[in-house]
Design a protein around this motif. Sequence first.
Motif, mmCIF file in Angstrom:
data_model
loop_
_atom_site.group_PDB
_atom_site.id
_atom_site.type_symbol
_atom_site.label_atom_id
_atom_site.label_comp_id
_atom_site.label_asym_id
_atom_site.label_seq_id
_atom_site.Cartn_x
_atom_site.Cartn_y
_atom_site.Cartn_z
ATOM 1 N N VAL A 1 0.842 -1.203 0.000
ATOM 2 C CA VAL A 1 0.000 0.000 0.000
ATOM 3 C C VAL A 1 0.874 1.249 0.000
ATOM 4 N N ASP A 2 1.898 1.273 0.846
ATOM 5 C CA ASP A 2 2.768 2.447 0.965
ATOM 6 C C ASP A 2 3.581 2.687 -0.303
ATOM 7 N N ALA A 3 3.880 1.619 -1.041
ATOM 8 C CA ALA A 3 4.672 1.758 -2.262
ATOM 9 C C ALA A 3 3.899 2.459 -3.363
ATOM 10 N N GLY A 4 2.584 2.534 -3.207
ATOM 11 C CA GLY A 4 1.767 3.210 -4.207
ATOM 12 C C GLY A 4 1.616 2.374 -5.461
ATOM 13 N N GLY A 5 1.413 3.044 -6.570
ATOM 14 C CA GLY A 5 1.153 2.324 -7.813
ATOM 15 C C GLY A 5 -0.342 2.182 -8.037
ATOM 16 N N ASP A 6 -0.683 1.766 -9.213
ATOM 17 C CA ASP A 6 -2.090 1.668 -9.598
ATOM 18 C C ASP A 6 -2.647 0.302 -9.210
ATOM 19 N N LEU A 7 -2.697 0.061 -7.900
ATOM 20 C CA LEU A 7 -3.145 -1.226 -7.401
ATOM 21 C C LEU A 7 -4.340 -1.067 -6.470
ATOM 22 N N ILE A 8 -5.249 -2.027 -6.516
ATOM 23 C CA ILE A 8 -6.277 -2.172 -5.487
ATOM 24 C C ILE A 8 -5.843 -3.366 -4.642
ATOM 25 N N VAL A 9 -5.552 -3.105 -3.373
ATOM 26 C CA VAL A 9 -4.953 -4.117 -2.498
ATOM 27 C C VAL A 9 -5.979 -4.593 -1.475
ATOM 28 N N GLY A 10 -6.209 -5.888 -1.446
ATOM 29 C CA GLY A 10 -7.122 -6.471 -0.478
ATOM 30 C C GLY A 10 -6.394 -7.371 0.494
ATOM 31 N N ALA A 11 -7.050 -7.679 1.586
ATOM 32 C CA ALA A 11 -6.512 -8.588 2.595
ATOM 33 C C ALA A 11 -7.327 -9.869 2.600
ATOM 34 N N GLY A 12 -6.638 -11.003 2.547
ATOM 35 C CA GLY A 12 -7.322 -12.294 2.560
ATOM 36 C C GLY A 12 -7.026 -13.079 3.820
ATOM 37 N N THR A 13 -7.770 -14.164 4.001
ATOM 38 C CA THR A 13 -7.672 -15.005 5.198
ATOM 39 C C THR A 13 -7.930 -14.175 6.459
ATOM 40 N N VAL A 14 -8.886 -13.277 6.365
ATOM 41 C CA VAL A 14 -9.292 -12.476 7.524
ATOM 42 C C VAL A 14 -10.317 -13.300 8.307
ATOM 43 N N LEU A 15 -9.965 -13.629 9.553
ATOM 44 C CA LEU A 15 -10.760 -14.589 10.322
ATOM 45 C C LEU A 15 -11.643 -13.959 11.395
ATOM 46 N N THR A 16 -11.279 -12.769 11.875
ATOM 47 C CA THR A 16 -12.011 -12.164 12.983
ATOM 48 C C THR A 16 -12.346 -10.705 12.684
ATOM 49 N N LEU A 17 -13.265 -10.171 13.480
ATOM 50 C CA LEU A 17 -13.622 -8.760 13.346
ATOM 51 C C LEU A 17 -12.433 -7.871 13.664
ATOM 52 N N ASP A 18 -11.650 -8.241 14.670
ATOM 53 C CA ASP A 18 -10.467 -7.448 15.011
ATOM 54 C C ASP A 18 -9.484 -7.404 13.843
#
Length: 212
Positions: A57-74
Amino acid sequence: MRELNERMQAAPIVPLIDESDADRAVATAQALQEGGLTVIEVVLRGEGALEGMQAIVDAGGDLIVGAGTVLTLDQARQVHAAGAQFIVSPGLVDDIAKYCLDEGLPFFPGTVTAGEVQRAYALGLREVKFFPASLAGGVPMLRALGSVFREMRFMPTGGVSPANLPDFLALPHVLACGGSWLTPNDAVAGGNFGAVTALARQAIDLARSVRD
């Protein structure tokens, strides 16, 4: 969600990055972008995965970055704060779904059965992950679910490969396919990011042969 959908329509493949080293994670993301894939999912399986996602994310660029294997609300709150633009889970958790809906954050929960898809629909979701795709009935199962849940769109993940990618993408209710074959461990660990770019380009060509 609109821009995410538009990019998935143009290149209906979401590569998975499973890398705990931040520098390799960034280099992998850049290699995928060079190959034409600008929607990526960073899976939270290793100790440094969140830091790797943050570095992308910090590197920038024309990317849409998602997070996977998210298991909890926290975890959902944590990755959102770190810049995740969409969230993917292996299963359907109501608390995560409600949080993402409230935040306007695209959420793709893993579903297998008609009951799970119906639960996602009742919560207000219209896009879900179909996981593990190859073990959960593959294309025939997904075709059956799509015939009943006509407003739902699916992202099959798990066992998707160049061999069956065209079959999944031929289904009109498939939004995109997720896959780890685009980021092979040996290529990433060995710094062969040109191979990752080549795989991305091959995947796009294969997808366009079906969708175009």
